[in-house]
Design a protein around this motif. Structure first.
Motif, mmCIF file in Angstrom:
data_model
loop_
_atom_site.group_PDB
_atom_site.id
_atom_site.type_symbol
_atom_site.label_atom_id
_atom_site.label_comp_id
_atom_site.label_asym_id
_atom_site.label_seq_id
_atom_site.Cartn_x
_atom_site.Cartn_y
_atom_site.Cartn_z
ATOM 1 N N GLY A 216 0.857 -1.306 0.008
ATOM 2 C CA GLY A 216 -0.141 -0.080 0.062
ATOM 3 C C GLY A 216 1.028 1.199 -0.061
ATOM 4 N N ALA A 217 0.298 2.301 -0.544
ATOM 5 C CA ALA A 217 1.043 3.569 -0.736
ATOM 6 C C ALA A 217 0.086 4.747 -0.726
ATOM 7 C CB ALA A 217 1.925 3.587 -1.855
ATOM 8 N N VAL A 218 0.412 5.847 -0.223
ATOM 9 C CA VAL A 218 -0.329 7.024 -0.474
ATOM 10 C C VAL A 218 0.000 7.519 -1.938
ATOM 11 C CG1 VAL A 218 -0.692 9.492 0.183
ATOM 12 C CG2 VAL A 218 -0.059 8.055 1.884
ATOM 13 N N VAL A 219 -0.856 7.807 -2.721
ATOM 14 C CA VAL A 219 -0.434 8.324 -4.204
ATOM 15 C C VAL A 219 -0.904 9.619 -4.481
ATOM 16 C CG1 VAL A 219 -1.278 7.793 -6.665
ATOM 17 C CG2 VAL A 219 -1.082 5.786 -5.004
ATOM 18 N N ASP A 220 -0.096 10.394 -5.270
ATOM 19 C CA ASP A 220 -0.443 11.647 -5.513
ATOM 20 C C ASP A 220 -1.237 11.622 -7.090
ATOM 21 O OD1 ASP A 220 -0.423 14.201 -6.822
ATOM 22 O OD2 ASP A 220 1.710 14.795 -6.027
ATOM 23 N N LEU A 221 -2.374 12.015 -6.780
ATOM 24 C CA LEU A 221 -3.221 11.861 -8.072
ATOM 25 C C LEU A 221 -2.806 12.728 -9.258
ATOM 26 C CD1 LEU A 221 -6.264 11.234 -6.007
ATOM 27 C CD2 LEU A 221 -5.228 9.447 -7.325
ATOM 28 N N ASP A 222 -2.397 13.817 -8.877
ATOM 29 C CA ASP A 222 -1.722 14.909 -10.050
ATOM 30 C C ASP A 222 -0.944 14.073 -10.819
ATOM 31 O OD1 ASP A 222 -3.558 16.649 -9.112
ATOM 32 O OD2 ASP A 222 -2.340 17.566 -7.733
ATOM 33 N N THR A 223 0.120 13.466 -10.293
ATOM 34 C CA THR A 223 1.239 12.718 -10.834
ATOM 35 C C THR A 223 1.148 11.167 -10.963
ATOM 36 O OG1 THR A 223 2.554 12.438 -8.994
ATOM 37 C CG2 THR A 223 2.837 14.451 -9.785
ATOM 38 N N GLY A 224 0.297 10.679 -10.419
ATOM 39 C CA GLY A 224 0.331 8.944 -10.238
ATOM 40 C C GLY A 224 1.479 8.241 -9.627
ATOM 41 N N GLU A 225 2.246 9.155 -8.651
ATOM 42 C CA GLU A 225 3.260 8.660 -8.105
ATOM 43 C C GLU A 225 3.241 8.642 -6.565
ATOM 44 O OE1 GLU A 225 6.472 11.563 -9.278
ATOM 45 O OE2 GLU A 225 6.524 10.553 -11.244
ATOM 46 N N PHE A 226 3.931 7.798 -5.924
ATOM 47 C CA PHE A 226 3.702 7.589 -4.497
ATOM 48 C C PHE A 226 4.317 8.813 -3.668
ATOM 49 C CE2 PHE A 226 4.446 2.760 -5.081
ATOM 50 C CZ PHE A 226 3.137 2.622 -5.513
ATOM 51 N N VAL A 227 3.623 9.030 -2.722
ATOM 52 C CA VAL A 227 4.113 9.827 -1.536
ATOM 53 C C VAL A 227 4.559 9.127 -0.479
ATOM 54 C CG1 VAL A 227 3.381 11.866 -0.417
ATOM 55 C CG2 VAL A 227 2.104 11.561 -2.324
ATOM 56 N N GLY A 228 5.923 9.187 -0.259
ATOM 57 C CA GLY A 228 6.439 8.587 0.896
ATOM 58 C C GLY A 228 6.559 7.068 0.375
ATOM 59 N N ASP A 229 7.122 6.161 1.538
ATOM 60 C CA ASP A 229 7.215 4.809 1.153
ATOM 61 C C ASP A 229 6.192 3.954 0.853
ATOM 62 O OD1 ASP A 229 9.867 5.186 1.346
ATOM 63 O OD2 ASP A 229 9.905 4.805 3.619
ATOM 64 N N ARG A 230 6.310 2.834 -0.046
ATOM 65 C CA ARG A 230 5.148 1.697 -0.091
ATOM 66 C C ARG A 230 5.483 0.978 0.903
ATOM 67 N NH1 ARG A 230 5.817 -3.021 -4.249
ATOM 68 N NH2 ARG A 230 7.382 -3.611 -2.660
ATOM 69 N N ILE A 231 4.459 0.464 1.550
ATOM 70 C CA ILE A 231 4.454 -0.350 2.664
ATOM 71 C C ILE A 231 4.113 -1.655 2.421
ATOM 72 C CG2 ILE A 231 3.607 -0.891 4.962
ATOM 73 C CD1 ILE A 231 2.825 2.254 5.369
ATOM 74 N N LYS A 232 4.858 -2.676 2.707
ATOM 75 C CA LYS A 232 4.502 -4.071 2.027
ATOM 76 C C LYS A 232 4.624 -5.314 3.146
ATOM 77 C CE LYS A 232 6.207 -7.750 -0.760
ATOM 78 N NZ LYS A 232 7.195 -8.303 -1.686
ATOM 79 N N ILE A 233 3.605 -5.961 3.401
ATOM 80 C CA ILE A 233 3.401 -6.925 4.318
ATOM 81 C C ILE A 233 3.157 -8.338 3.563
ATOM 82 C CG2 ILE A 233 2.383 -7.689 6.183
ATOM 83 C CD1 ILE A 233 1.597 -5.150 7.160
ATOM 84 N N LEU A 234 3.949 -9.416 4.071
ATOM 85 C CA LEU A 234 3.584 -10.736 3.248
ATOM 86 C C LEU A 234 2.228 -11.470 3.479
ATOM 87 C CD1 LEU A 234 6.847 -12.853 4.454
ATOM 88 C CD2 LEU A 234 6.374 -11.341 2.311
ATOM 89 N N THR A 235 1.674 -11.608 2.383
ATOM 90 C CA THR A 235 0.254 -12.020 2.426
ATOM 91 C C THR A 235 0.133 -13.220 3.497
ATOM 92 O OG1 THR A 235 0.215 -11.575 0.202
ATOM 93 C CG2 THR A 235 -1.503 -13.084 1.037
#
Ligand code: BGC
Length: 251
Positions: free
Chosen positions: A18-37
């Protein structure tokens, strides 16, 4: 929190990201967080993991969630590459329990990737009849016409050469069978031929993790329809989920 930000979560076979997304650019704001399924990846276990990701990110706004499943009226209908207990899961009810009062939009993972590519990716995704395919554990599909999504296509399950397309040519099959790129590209060509004979698209866009190595296999494909690599690589699902959250999309 800016009003141009939204949160996307991509539920995959190995990780939930999961990540916060800047909808103006389609880029992540800050780090992507990943947890194993979690194993088993039941609806409640996955929802708990999503709550943990949101807590870690400190996000309290709307959330979009992708699933490797048909999602119609916020009900999951298939579970080819996820725990079978997802079939017939009422996702609205699930998230009302785990994230009370929060706005959550659930959609198919490849559809999310298609929406993201059409908005932020290759401009050719916005014109004509485009089939975007994600190669991973399975084969996901998004059908776009002039950038508009026809949701919940499941082309990965089309029978090609007596097998489901994703059992013939997913990235997981390449890995499991230790196929070389040329051998695997022959299988992908067959699958794409079946799709082009039925749909006559103007373009295929190929995504998923293996599209990062696209130069090793895309030039080997022998289809009449042009094939290009997705511009958005492993961010597409999260970005599309965030778009769904922002727009209240519930395909
Ligand atoms: C699922 C699709 C999904 C695809 C990629 C298939 O097995 O049925 O819903 O989009 O895998 O994850």
């Amino acid at each position: 929190m800016s009003e141009n930000h939204a949160f996307g979560v991509d539920v995959g076979g190995s990780g939930i990201k999961g990540a916060v997304v800047d909808l103006d650019t389609g880029e992540f704001v800050g780090d992507r967080i990943k947890i194993l399924t979690p194993r088993p990846a039941t609806p409640d276990a996955v929802a708990e993991t999503i709550v943990e990701i949101l807590d870690r990110a400190g996000w309290a706004g709307p959330v979009g969630v992708t699933l490797p499943s048909v999602v119609r009226d916020q009900t999951a209908h298939l579970a080819a590459n996820i725990d079978p207990s997802w079939v017939d899961t009422d996702c609205a009810g699930l998230f009302a329990r785990h994230l009370p009062g929060r706005e959550v939009c659930v959609l198919n993972d490849a559809d999310a990737a298609g929406l993201a590519e059409a908005r932020y990716g290759d401009e050719r995704a916005r014109a004509g009849s485009v089939v975007l395919l994600t190669f991973g554990t399975g084969i996901g599909s998004a059908l776009l016409h002039d950038g508009e999504l026809f949701p919940n296509t499941e082309f990965g399950h089309l029978i090609v050469d007596g097998k489901e397309a994703e059992h013939l040519a997913s990235a997981a099959v390449k890995e499991r069978k230790e196929l070389s790129y040329p051998k695997w590209a022959k299988r992908v060509t067959k699958v794409l031929r079946a799709y082009e004979d039925l749909l006559w698209p103007t373009l295929f866009i190929v995504g998923g993790g293996i599209s990062r190595k696209g130069h090793k296999w895309v030039p080997l494909l022998e289809n009449r329809t042009p094939v290009v690599q997705a511009k958005l690589r492993n961010t597409a699902g999260i970005v599309g989920a965030a778009m769904a959250a922002d727009q209240g999309l519930r395909p």
